[in-house]
Scaffold this motif. Sequence first.
Motif, short mmCIF file in Angstrom:
data_model
loop_
_atom_site.label_atom_id
_atom_site.label_comp_id
_atom_site.label_asym_id
_atom_site.label_seq_id
_atom_site.Cartn_x
_atom_site.Cartn_y
_atom_site.Cartn_z
N ASN A 77 0.90 -1.27 -0.41
CA ASN A 77 0.08 0.04 0.17
C ASN A 77 1.07 1.44 -0.75
O ASN A 77 0.24 2.31 -0.13
CB ASN A 77 -0.72 0.33 0.73
CG ASN A 77 -2.05 -1.13 1.38
OD1 ASN A 77 -2.60 -1.06 -0.21
ND2 ASN A 77 -2.97 -1.68 2.36
N ALA A 78 2.08 0.95 -0.34
CA ALA A 78 3.07 2.08 -0.65
C ALA A 78 3.99 2.51 -1.61
O ALA A 78 4.46 2.93 -1.94
CB ALA A 78 3.95 2.47 0.86
N VAL A 79 3.52 1.06 -2.54
CA VAL A 79 4.76 1.19 -3.42
C VAL A 79 4.49 2.25 -4.84
O VAL A 79 3.28 2.83 -4.59
CB VAL A 79 4.47 0.03 -4.65
CG1 VAL A 79 5.16 -0.67 -5.46
CG2 VAL A 79 4.63 -2.08 -3.31
N THR A 80 5.29 2.80 -5.18
CA THR A 80 5.45 4.06 -6.29
C THR A 80 6.64 3.93 -6.99
O THR A 80 7.15 3.19 -6.70
CB THR A 80 5.57 5.14 -5.60
OG1 THR A 80 5.60 6.17 -6.44
CG2 THR A 80 7.22 5.22 -4.86
N PRO A 81 5.90 4.39 -8.15
CA PRO A 81 7.18 4.24 -9.40
C PRO A 81 8.60 5.06 -9.34
O PRO A 81 9.14 4.72 -10.01
CB PRO A 81 6.86 4.14 -10.61
CG PRO A 81 5.46 5.26 -10.43
CD PRO A 81 5.20 4.59 -9.12
#
Length: 124
Positions: A77-81
Amino acid sequence: MENTKDERGFPEGLPAGADPWSSKYVLVIVQYVARLHSEKIRDYVFERREGKTSRKKIKMRLAPEDVSFKITGYSHNAVTPIACTHRIPVIVSHEICKLNPNFFWLGAGEVNLKVGLDAKAFTD
């Protein structure tokens, strides 16, 4: 997401050489309320691989949390590119590209942290 038909593990499944689409893993950006269509993702990956991999050898599903963390450096729930640990292909939903106004919120590495971006600038 990960291609479960690809038998390579981590880190062997990361992009090899100059071809990012040789990756077992892809990062997919969709709107929070949208449904994730693994068949559309499979077809898109197939097209990007230019037929080098049979459609039957591509089956996309959410990557396990521990693998996702190893690839991106971000927890569930914190994954970002942005500033991922490893480079993997990023797929942006066509619905984000059609937003009006041309703006969307994206996770920024912490569960309660978001960054607002211009969709056109982000996808270019």
